[in-house]
Design a protein around this motif. Structure first.
Motif, PDB file in Angstrom:
ATOM      1  N   GLN A  80       0.906  -1.194   0.019  1.00 54.32           N
ATOM      2  CA  GLN A  80      -0.256  -0.096   0.069  1.00 54.32           C
ATOM      3  C   GLN A  80       0.819   1.356   0.171  1.00 54.32           C
ATOM      4  N   VAL A  81       2.004   1.164  -0.950  1.00 65.88           N
ATOM      5  CA  VAL A  81       2.613   2.506  -1.018  1.00 65.88           C
ATOM      6  C   VAL A  81       2.750   2.730  -2.612  1.00 65.88           C
ATOM      7  N   GLY A  82       3.187   3.855  -2.940  1.00 65.99           N
ATOM      8  CA  GLY A  82       3.566   4.259  -4.300  1.00 65.99           C
ATOM      9  C   GLY A  82       5.030   4.124  -4.427  1.00 65.99           C
ATOM     10  N   PHE A  83       5.415   4.458  -5.846  1.00 63.19           N
ATOM     11  CA  PHE A  83       6.839   4.334  -6.167  1.00 63.19           C
ATOM     12  C   PHE A  83       7.167   5.354  -7.187  1.00 63.19           C
ATOM     13  N   VAL A  84       8.233   5.809  -7.348  1.00 62.54           N
ATOM     14  CA  VAL A  84       8.378   6.749  -8.712  1.00 62.54           C
ATOM     15  C   VAL A  84       9.800   6.115  -9.216  1.00 62.54           C
TER      16      VAL A  84
END
Length: 105
Positions: A80-84
């Motif tokens: 439940q995290v985003g990434f770039v």
């Protein structure tokens, strides 16, 4: 050609490996240590770099073009995290996160 990534929130190595196991992804132990290791789906690999039990960098090397879709996207969803990626302006922003070190075992 490689691409570097990072999560947009702190993730412990323990949580990352638990998510990988739940998704039936394997830790590739060859050339691995406490500071860097690969996770594979059997076809592609993503390398994870850690310091003080926190994942601080992620990389896709060589011809592992499906690794983002097959490994990183499902892991980020499970965590439940985003990434770039290094191609996103946000990647270079100096983010400070409050980290709950009580979860770092």
């Amino acid at each position: 050609m490689s691409t570097d990534y990072r999560f947009n929130e702190p993730v412990t190595v323990k949580k990352l490996l638990a998510a990988a196991k739940k998704l039936k992804l394997a830790q590739h132990k060859e050339h691995a240590n406490d500071e860097h290791f690969a996770i594979t789906d059997g076809n592609t690999y993503m390398w994870f770099y850690a310091e003080d039990n926190l994942v601080h960098g992620i990389a896709r090397y060589g011809n592992n073009y499906g690794a983002e879709t097959d490994i990183l996207v499902p892991l980020a969803a499970e965590l439940q995290v985003g990434f770039v990626s290094e191609y996103d302006d946000e990647y270079y922003e100096d983010d400070e996160h409050d980290i709950d070190t009580s979860e770092q075992e």
